[in-house]
Design a protein around this motif. Structure first.
Motif, PDB file in Angstrom:
ATOM      1  N   ASN A  32       2.661  -3.666  -5.890  1.00  0.00           N
ATOM      2  CA  ASN A  32       3.613  -4.044  -6.927  1.00  0.00           C
ATOM      3  C   ASN A  32       4.194  -2.760  -7.518  1.00  0.00           C
ATOM      4  O   ASN A  32       3.457  -1.881  -7.934  1.00  0.00           O
ATOM      5  CB  ASN A  32       2.883  -4.859  -7.998  1.00  0.00           C
ATOM      6  CG  ASN A  32       3.824  -5.357  -9.074  1.00  0.00           C
ATOM      7  OD1 ASN A  32       4.477  -4.564  -9.745  1.00  0.00           O
ATOM      8  ND2 ASN A  32       3.910  -6.661  -9.220  1.00  0.00           N
ATOM      9  N   ILE A  51      -1.286   4.804  -5.720  1.00  0.00           N
ATOM     10  CA  ILE A  51      -1.609   3.385  -5.724  1.00  0.00           C
ATOM     11  C   ILE A  51      -2.988   3.135  -6.343  1.00  0.00           C
ATOM     12  O   ILE A  51      -3.965   3.774  -5.965  1.00  0.00           O
ATOM     13  CB  ILE A  51      -1.622   2.841  -4.279  1.00  0.00           C
ATOM     14  CG1 ILE A  51      -0.280   3.112  -3.614  1.00  0.00           C
ATOM     15  CG2 ILE A  51      -1.927   1.346  -4.266  1.00  0.00           C
ATOM     16  CD1 ILE A  51      -0.306   2.889  -2.123  1.00  0.00           C
ATOM     17  N   HIS A  52      -3.039   2.209  -7.244  1.00  0.00           N
ATOM     18  CA  HIS A  52      -4.309   1.861  -7.907  1.00  0.00           C
ATOM     19  C   HIS A  52      -4.345   0.356  -8.079  1.00  0.00           C
ATOM     20  O   HIS A  52      -3.426  -0.226  -8.654  1.00  0.00           O
ATOM     21  CB  HIS A  52      -4.371   2.592  -9.249  1.00  0.00           C
ATOM     22  CG  HIS A  52      -5.525   2.198 -10.112  1.00  0.00           C
ATOM     23  ND1 HIS A  52      -6.814   2.595  -9.862  1.00  0.00           N
ATOM     24  CD2 HIS A  52      -5.587   1.432 -11.229  1.00  0.00           C
ATOM     25  CE1 HIS A  52      -7.614   2.098 -10.792  1.00  0.00           C
ATOM     26  NE2 HIS A  52      -6.898   1.389 -11.638  1.00  0.00           N
ATOM     27  N   VAL A  53      -5.415  -0.261  -7.599  1.00  0.00           N
ATOM     28  CA  VAL A  53      -5.606  -1.720  -7.591  1.00  0.00           C
ATOM     29  C   VAL A  53      -4.325  -2.500  -7.263  1.00  0.00           C
ATOM     30  O   VAL A  53      -3.999  -3.504  -7.884  1.00  0.00           O
ATOM     31  CB  VAL A  53      -6.259  -2.264  -8.895  1.00  0.00           C
ATOM     32  CG1 VAL A  53      -7.612  -1.620  -9.112  1.00  0.00           C
ATOM     33  CG2 VAL A  53      -5.403  -2.108 -10.125  1.00  0.00           C
ATOM     34  N   GLY A  54      -3.634  -2.070  -6.227  1.00  0.00           N
ATOM     35  CA  GLY A  54      -2.493  -2.824  -5.737  1.00  0.00           C
ATOM     36  C   GLY A  54      -1.189  -2.568  -6.483  1.00  0.00           C
ATOM     37  O   GLY A  54      -0.200  -3.261  -6.250  1.00  0.00           O
ATOM     38  N   PHE A  55      -1.176  -1.590  -7.380  1.00  0.00           N
ATOM     39  CA  PHE A  55       0.033  -1.267  -8.137  1.00  0.00           C
ATOM     40  C   PHE A  55       0.397   0.204  -7.929  1.00  0.00           C
ATOM     41  O   PHE A  55      -0.479   1.070  -7.864  1.00  0.00           O
ATOM     42  CB  PHE A  55      -0.202  -1.471  -9.639  1.00  0.00           C
ATOM     43  CG  PHE A  55      -0.178  -2.900 -10.064  1.00  0.00           C
ATOM     44  CD1 PHE A  55      -1.276  -3.732  -9.849  1.00  0.00           C
ATOM     45  CD2 PHE A  55       0.941  -3.433 -10.696  1.00  0.00           C
ATOM     46  CE1 PHE A  55      -1.251  -5.058 -10.241  1.00  0.00           C
ATOM     47  CE2 PHE A  55       0.965  -4.768 -11.105  1.00  0.00           C
ATOM     48  CZ  PHE A  55      -0.130  -5.573 -10.875  1.00  0.00           C
TER      49      PHE A  55
ATOM     50  N   TYR C 117      -9.411  -6.877  -4.689  1.00  0.00           N
ATOM     51  CA  TYR C 117      -8.984  -5.488  -4.764  1.00  0.00           C
ATOM     52  C   TYR C 117      -7.990  -5.306  -5.908  1.00  0.00           C
ATOM     53  O   TYR C 117      -7.890  -4.236  -6.483  1.00  0.00           O
ATOM     54  CB  TYR C 117      -8.360  -5.112  -3.417  1.00  0.00           C
ATOM     55  CG  TYR C 117      -7.628  -3.805  -3.414  1.00  0.00           C
ATOM     56  CD1 TYR C 117      -6.241  -3.781  -3.324  1.00  0.00           C
ATOM     57  CD2 TYR C 117      -8.312  -2.607  -3.499  1.00  0.00           C
ATOM     58  CE1 TYR C 117      -5.567  -2.583  -3.326  1.00  0.00           C
ATOM     59  CE2 TYR C 117      -7.633  -1.410  -3.504  1.00  0.00           C
ATOM     60  CZ  TYR C 117      -6.265  -1.396  -3.412  1.00  0.00           C
ATOM     61  OH  TYR C 117      -5.595  -0.225  -3.417  1.00  0.00           O
ATOM     62  N   SER C 118      -7.268  -6.345  -6.258  1.00  0.00           N
ATOM     63  CA  SER C 118      -6.216  -6.250  -7.263  1.00  0.00           C
ATOM     64  C   SER C 118      -6.205  -7.510  -8.119  1.00  0.00           C
ATOM     65  O   SER C 118      -6.505  -8.593  -7.620  1.00  0.00           O
ATOM     66  CB  SER C 118      -4.878  -6.109  -6.531  1.00  0.00           C
ATOM     67  OG  SER C 118      -3.801  -6.345  -7.405  1.00  0.00           O
TER      68      SER C 118
END
Lengths: 92, 370, 382
Positions: A32, A51-55, C117-118
């Protein structure tokens, strides 16, 4: 809680929903980019992001990255110069 | 050295720290205690919890000399004096099909490899199936076809088996258990205790492929990557290796728990230190990338077509040449060596010039998200 | 890997180390790295091995998993065990022990606990399972909170009502203050949390030099970043300066991420106080959902025991978190408290100082003797 990986944006999937694909050494994941779209220039294919936890948290500034490395490499040559100067001056 | 700013007194005082470390090592050498009342996923991961379970429940009840050696399988001596290797394994991987293979391939190659690691020539396999009511026969045929193909490739025959059907929900699709038998040539004696300081540690190729392939195939982590399993039968590779390096001390395949687990088991059994060079570890960039994203250490990730060998220094060149000449060993590399100190410990010299321990796995390798 | 490998170059390290050794000579410096990610990198690469003895790294409380009190874990488990709930969490939290075991054990007993993971993955699970209640265990500092915030906003936007948050986000400045106010501690400077700073920037740390007279350098997470940051700290001290500096310029903008800060402010507000494991109650240190987003607050949707569970008597996590004692100085380190049988969270999270030391650093003092990778010579006859 700080695992952040540098990845490259290879595809913008849905600008309205802030969805893009990032590539890390050949592994791809949807990320994202909502937190970085406001940056100067927005987000485009080819940009590097953290990128960190999908962001994507921030764009990685390639110039700054290069200058950090240059500074580090300089340290080596500065030291060598000092050694040279010192040996030149020191009476034996 | 004058006292400077900062805390006075607590320089790095190694003597006190040494005491603590010794106390810890003594504690670790005790038999693993099983405190749990119920099984959890850690018990299946191949690390400390698995060891505690096996010791406290199975070894305790079945106690006998063959079982106590705790190798990949048992070595049995026939009245004729010939030695036979006997091994068994259960295959419950999810998903059943993943890039490059299926549970069928694993079921055959896994047991073939366990036999090969004991120096045996794998020959006969049994296959037991526990199948859930309602399972697709088409899928069953596909898995069995994979097993047949794998058996052909490995030069083994599936000679006996069993099938049970359980109620819907009582098992997840199908569980396959294979057992295998092979004869160990008389001159081959592989034993962790034969390992000596100065011996080198070799891995037969790039690590981490299988575990990552399955993790990605599960889909929960939404990663896309072209990483197939490395599942392969290693019987022939081992034959070539042992022909070129007959004094090979020890072989084991780094499946569940990865290279780190095999080396920790070795360090303990042989009471030696194993020291690895991080820069020498063969790993594909893409596998490394996946591990970085997920925060897992490739040293703990399962491999299904690799072996770890400990070879005396004088035979290393020959061993590497033999491995590299075989399609399943092209990326073989020396990754470390055996030392006498500190015993029971696996160390890694980091790319950066420091070092750290590579400890026995605790629990399931949950991806470190944070 | 680009932006990673270059920062692991041992040759470059040697140069920085020479300068560090020169500047630190004759003194003894203690620098605290606040962030758990730094602790992990330091041990993973064996950085303490390569630093001179005159520079000591002290591990601080920046591990958001480590500071979750046992009572909150019990609350999480209570929610997870509620029928019809899918409980989602990051991997690290799954083995943190509460008063009655951890989430993994709850899963073994039948709770539907899933690793994600997110936070967006948790939202997707909610959309895919409309008949279930999906709860996300939100943990982390300001690095992670914006991502959770975006997820909650999306849930509202899309009308996903079967999704909620069990919010345990905390902020970095209060524990930093708690450390600085602690009488037991003598430090010479700080390595600032690089990834938290991508969100909050560098200005929030100004109170450290201005009020407490200690320098702070925001550092990246590769070994060279950490060495460079240490060098920058030593240079400040040598030159008589005391300020906040940024080593991680490639990722940390001076003012942080304004968009992320905006989103944080939109979705969260500060709780009056929050219990930190080992540090006690700290006011204005944790986040909860604003009124507007209350419908997505798991604490309002589910009843949680909310019982405060005291740490086991033997646990010295608090002192470790404050850097007062080293992991191996804790009386139960390595014996009663190990990674498989953790008493305190410093041992569970892979970023906790005790786990890092136990898993990686126990033989740190061990000289690094390189392995000869080619064939060794035949041993000489004695």
């Amino acid at each position: 809680m700080c695992l952040g990986i540098p990845g490259q944006i290879v595809e913008i999937l849905d600008p309205a929903e802030h969805r893009a694909t990032a590539d890390v050494d050949g592994v791809r994941r949807e990320v994202n980019v909502g937190l970085v779209m406001g940056d100067a220039g927005g987000i485009k294919v080819g940009d590097w992001v953290l990128i960190h936890v999908g962001f994507a948290m921030t764009k990685i500034d390639e110039e700054e990255a290069a200058s950090t490395l240059d500074f580090i490499k300089q340290l080596g040559s500065v030291y060598d110069d000092e050694i040279r100067d010192f040996s030149a001056e020191a009476p034996l | 050295m004058s006292e400077g700013p900062g805390d006075e007194g607590s320089r790095r005082d190694y003597s006190h720290e040494d005491e603590v470390l010794e106390r810890i090592e003594a504690w670790r050498r005790r038999r693993p205690k099983l405190k749990d009342e119920f099984i959890n996923s850690a018990h299946g991961a191949g690390g400390k919890a698995s060891a505690a379970l096996i010791d406290a429940v199975f070894l305790e009840a079945f106690r006998n000399k063959s079982l106590e050696t705790m190798a990949d399988g048992a070595v049995l001596e026939l009245p004729s004096g010939e030695r036979v290797a006997f091994s068994t394994d259960g295959y419950v991987v999810k998903p059943r099909r993943f890039p490059g293979g299926s549970v069928g391939d694993l079921a055959v190659n896994g047991t073939v490899n366990d036999l090969a690691m004991m120096g045996a020539v794998p020959q006969w396999i049994s296959a037991g199936f526990i199948i859930e009511d309602g399972f697709s026969i088409t899928e069953l045929r596909d898995l069995v076809a994979d097993m047949a193909a794998a058996a052909l490739k490995a030069g083994v025959q599936i000679v006996t088996g069993d099938t049970k059907v359980v109620n819907k929900g009582a098992c997840d699709g199908v569980y396959i258990t294979t057992a295998g038998v092979g004869v160990i040539p008389p001159h081959i004696h592989l034993d962790a205790k034969a390992v000596r300081p100065g011996d080198k540690v070799i891995v037969s190729g790039k690590i981490g492929d299988h575990g990552v392939a399955v993790l990605i195939a599960r889909g929960d982590l939404a990663l896309e990557a072209d990483i197939p399993t490395d599942s392969a039968p290693l019987g022939e590779l081992v034959e070539h290796l042992l022909a070129a390096a007959p004094n090979t001390r020890f072989l084991r395949d780094p499946t569940r728990g990865g290279v780190a687990t095999v080396l920790n088991e070795l360090a303990r059994e042989a009471e030696v230190a194993v020291v690895m060079e991080e820069s020498a570890l063969p790993i594909r960039n893409i596998v490394n990338g996946a591990c970085e994203i997920l925060g897992i250490d490739p040293l703990y990730v399962a491999n299904e077509g690799k072996l770890v060998a400990v070879v005396p220094g004088e035979e290393v060149e020959a061993a590497l040449a033999a491995l590299k000449a075989h399609p399943f060993g092209v990326d073989a590399a020396v990754i470390g060596e055996i030392r006498d100190d500190p015993p029971g410990i696996v160390l890694l010299n980091t790319v950066f010039g420091g070092n750290r321990i590579v400890d026995m796995l605790v629990g399931d390798p949950l991806p470190r998200i944070c | 890997m680009k932006f990673v490998d270059e920062y692991r170059d041992p040759a470059a390290a040697r140069d920085i180390l020479r300068h560090i050794t020169q500047l630190a000579e004759g003194n003894h410096y203690k620098f605290m790295e606040v962030c758990g990610g730094h602790t992990h990198t330091i041990y993973k690469h064996g950085i303490e091995n390569v630093l001179p003895e005159t520079v000591e790294l002290v591990h601080g409380p920046g591990c958001p998993v480590c500071v979750i009190p046992m009572g909150r874990v019990d609350d999480a488990i209570a929610v997870a065990e509620t029928p019809g709930v899918i409980f989602t969490s990051f991997g690290d939290m799954m083995r943190v022990p509460g008063g009655n075991g951890n989430l993994l054990e709850a899963k073994a007993r039948g709770a539907d606990v899933r690793m994600v993971y997110s936070p967006l993955d948790a939202l997707r699970i909610a959309v895919a399972n409309p008949d279930k209640q999906v709860v996300f265990f939100a943990v982390g500092f300001e690095t992670t909170a914006p991502s959770t915030a975006v997820t909650v906003m999306k849930a509202m936007q899309k009308g996903v009502t079967n999704f909620s948050l069990f919010c345990n986000h905390v902020t970095i400045v209060p524990p930093l203050k708690a450390i600085l106010d602690s009488p037991d501690l003598r430090l010479n400077g700080f390595l600032g949390p690089g990834h938290v700073s991508t969100v909050i920037g560098n200005r929030p740390y100004r109170f450290v030099p201005e009020k407490y007279g200690l320098p702070l350098v925001t550092a990246g997470f590769e070994p060279l970043d950490i060495l460079q940051a240490i060098l920058m700290l030593l240079r400040q001290i040598d030159e008589g300066r005391c300020e906040v500096e940024n080593q991680y310029t490639r990722a940390v903008p001076e003012h942080g991420n304004l968009k992320a800060l905006e989103i944080l402010n939109e979705v969260f507000e500060l709780r009056p106080h929050f219990e930190w494991r080992g540090l006690g109650f700290i006011s204005q240190s944790a986040l909860k959902l604003r009124e507007k987003y209350a419908p997505w607050d798991a604490e309002l949707r589910f009843s949680v025991p909310g019982v405060r569970v005291a740490d086991p008597k033997a646990c010295q996590c608090g002192e470790v978190l404050k850097g007062v004692i080293k992991p191996w100085e804790c009386k139960v380190f390595g014996t009663a408290c190990t990674p498989e049988t953790p008493i305190g969270t410093c041992m569970v999270s892979s970023e906790g100082a005790c786990a890092a030391y136990y898993n990686y650093g126990r033989f740190t003092k061990h000289q690094t003797v390189p392995v000869e990778l080619t064939r060794s010579k035949t041993p000489e006859p004695v």
